[in-house]
Design an enzyme around this catalytic site. Structure first.
Site, PDB file in Angstrom:
ATOM      1  N   ASP A 174       0.856  -1.181   0.000  1.00  0.00           N
ATOM      2  CA  ASP A 174       0.000   0.000   0.000  1.00  0.00           C
ATOM      3  C   ASP A 174       0.896   1.237   0.000  1.00  0.00           C
ATOM      4  O   ASP A 174       1.930   1.285   0.680  1.00  0.00           O
ATOM      5  CB  ASP A 174      -0.880  -0.013   1.260  1.00  0.00           C
ATOM      6  CG  ASP A 174      -1.895   1.114   1.261  1.00  0.00           C
ATOM      7  OD1 ASP A 174      -3.001   0.900   0.725  1.00  0.00           O
ATOM      8  OD2 ASP A 174      -1.559   2.178   1.787  1.00  0.00           O
ATOM      9  N   GLU A 203      -5.011   2.604  -3.704  1.00  0.00           N
ATOM     10  CA  GLU A 203      -3.556   2.597  -3.698  1.00  0.00           C
ATOM     11  C   GLU A 203      -3.010   1.268  -3.194  1.00  0.00           C
ATOM     12  O   GLU A 203      -1.860   1.180  -2.777  1.00  0.00           O
ATOM     13  CB  GLU A 203      -3.025   3.739  -2.826  1.00  0.00           C
ATOM     14  CG  GLU A 203      -3.354   3.613  -1.345  1.00  0.00           C
ATOM     15  CD  GLU A 203      -4.680   4.258  -0.974  1.00  0.00           C
ATOM     16  OE1 GLU A 203      -4.872   4.532   0.221  1.00  0.00           O
ATOM     17  OE2 GLU A 203      -5.510   4.490  -1.873  1.00  0.00           O
TER      18      GLU A 203
END
Length: 516
Positions: free
Chosen positions: A377, A421
């Protein structure tokens, strides 16, 4: 979405199209072959019918001509025998005339009979009791018997008679003295009009040209009648030479008169130097056949053309459908790719991730091989977007994707974008140490780009990674593996980001691996 492979369908179409095309072409070839055989047989039948008709006509003419010539020969022989008898020679002129010529003078087509002595002077005639002064020593038949001692019947070429002024053919026999020396000639004339009447009675006008040849190939009679051809010799014509070579038969050869080829049917008049032939132009023989051939051939060609045309249209339609199916299949593939591909980064999306994770989990359980999962992430990504804007945020996500692709090089290892993301990497047949190495390289590669990130304590774009592994022999559901990796990722975030957190085997304690 499940895509149906077009190749099996296309294969069936191709096989069916080829089979149908081959079958139709075989039918066309078979129809053409049968039609050709039928047309050839019809052509041969036209030839056979013409030859049968010609032979029948020639048999009638040959029989009548041979019989009458035989009768004429016997009449001449009766005169020869009478001239040998002393009592006939001593009889009165009237009695001698009746004995010698009474029956012969009534013969069909017989013109006259003459008796000439050894010097060619006319000594007796069937035309009158007292013959007129006439010498025929220059006649062909007279010269023949001077040179030949045979007593058979001789037939001369046609000529115009000095007595009647008409075209005649002379039949003659030799007169001999008791010692065998030449004593004169007995000659009889047959009017050529007799043969013309015979031809007319036999109906020769309906079968081309019918010709009677005399000695030396001279024309005795011809139908259609042309007087200027009477007596003309065709001895040097190739077709006449073929007629002389055989007793009877048929052949195709050049016309005796005129142009083109004719079908000749011929026969000889028994043992006489006479021949009969019919000559028919090939076009006349095959006139009816050509009409039937054009009708049948046109019909067959139309049917074959229609069959070929329909086959061509079918193939065109099949090709059109095949092209449409290919286009549809290609579109389906494209749609499938779009449905399973992230539009921004080009990586497979969450849907594809779930499918592959389930497949690899099943394989790992079945083969008892390890399976590792990396979840990563982007750190503080909301702050990055707020400060630099969403366009720069998209560029940052693409940079992370390219970093993953640069590190993942082994066949079977795959990277995914599974959220805003959030990214994931599935590593089949890979244990804890291998997964940790891959995750660390991804982390280092992203940081190595040194993309400015003022909202992060590291001041550059970084990622946090959570690693989880299925050890050999443990059968769990894929969701557990994902949750374990996610827990490791959460722990990496909690411990300061820009690090790799390894959970070890699923169910074991989490361990921290801090990036540089």
């Amino acid at each position: 979405m499940t895509i149906r492979s077009p190749f099996a369908l296309f294969g069936r179409w191709t096989h069916s199209a080829r089979s149908l095309t081959a079958f139709n072409l075989a039918c066309v070839a078979g129809l053409c072959s049968v039609s050709a055989v039928m047309l050839w047989d019809m052509r041969e039948d036209a030839t056979r019918r013409t030859e049968i008709t010609s032979r029948s006509l020639l048999q009638v003419l040959e029989r009548d001509i041979a019989r009458n010539i035989e009768l004429y020969g016997l009449s001449l022989q009766a005169v020869v025998d009478g001239m040998k008898r002393p009592d006939v020679a001593q009889a009165s002129p009237e009695l001698r005339h009746m004995i010698l010529f009474d029956r012969s003078a009534t013969g069909l087509g017989f013109g006259f009979i003459m008796v000439m002595n050894a010097t060619g002077d006319l000594v007796s005639s069937s035309q009158s009791i007292t013959p007129r002064a006439l010498n025929r020593a220059d006649g062909e038949y007279f010269q023949y018997f001077i040179a030949h001692s045979d007593d058979g019947l001789h037939i001369s070429p046609p000529a115009i008679s000095r007595l009647t002024g008409q075209w005649v053919v002379m039949l003659s026999r030799r007169l001999s003295n008791p010692d065998g020396s030449f004593a004169g000639v007995v000659a009889g004339a047959i009017h050529l009009d007799y043969f013309r009447g015979l031809f007319a009675a036999a109906g020769v006008a309906r079968i081309g040209t019918v010709t009677l040849y005399g000695p030396g190939g001279s024309i005795l009679m011809r139908e259609p009648f042309e007087q200027q051809l009477l007596g003309k010799s065709v001895a040097q014509q190739p077709s006449y030479q073929r007629i002389l070579a055989h007793q009877d038969g048929s052949f195709v050869g050049p016309a005796m008169f005129g142009e083109g080829e004719r079908r000749f049917v011929f026969t000889h008049v028994r043992d006489q130097p006479l021949q009969l032939s019919t000559a028919i132009p090939l076009a006349d023989i095959y006139t009816d056949w050509w009409q039937k051939a054009l009708i049948l051939g046109g019909t067959v060609l139309a049917l074959c053309g229609a069959t070929i045309g329909l086959t061509w249209l079918f193939c065109c339609e099949l090709n059109r459908r095949r092209a449409a199916e290919m286009a549809t299949s290609a579109l389906n593939v494209e749609l499938e790719q779009l449905a399973t591909t992230d539009g921004l980064t080009g990586l497979p999306n969450r849907r594809r991730f779930d499918e592959v994770l389930a497949q690899e989990w099943s394989r790992a359980v079945r083969t008892s091989q390890p399976l590792s999962l990396i979840l990563l992430d982007a750190d503080s990504f909301k702050g990055f977007n707020d400060r630099y804007g969403h366009q720069k945020g998209d560029e940052a996500l693409e940079l992370i994707a390219r970093s993953m692709e640069a590190v993942i090089s082994r066949s079977g290892d795959t990277g995914y974008r599974i959220g805003g993301e959030e990214f994931a990497v599935i590593l089949p047949d890979t244990g804890e140490e291998g997964a940790k190495i891959v995750a660390s390289r991804i982390q280092e590669t992203v940081a190595g780009w040194k993309l400015p990130h003022a909202s992060s304590k590291h001041e550059v774009l970084t990622v946090s990674c959570g690693v989880a592994q299925i050890p050999e022999g443990i059968a769990i559901v894929p969701a557990v593996l994902f949750c374990t990796a996610d827990a490791a990722l959460y722990e990496a975030k909690r411990l300061g980001r820009n690090c790799v957190r390894v959970s070890g085997s699923v169910g074991s304690d989490l361990r921290l691996v801090v990036g540089g």
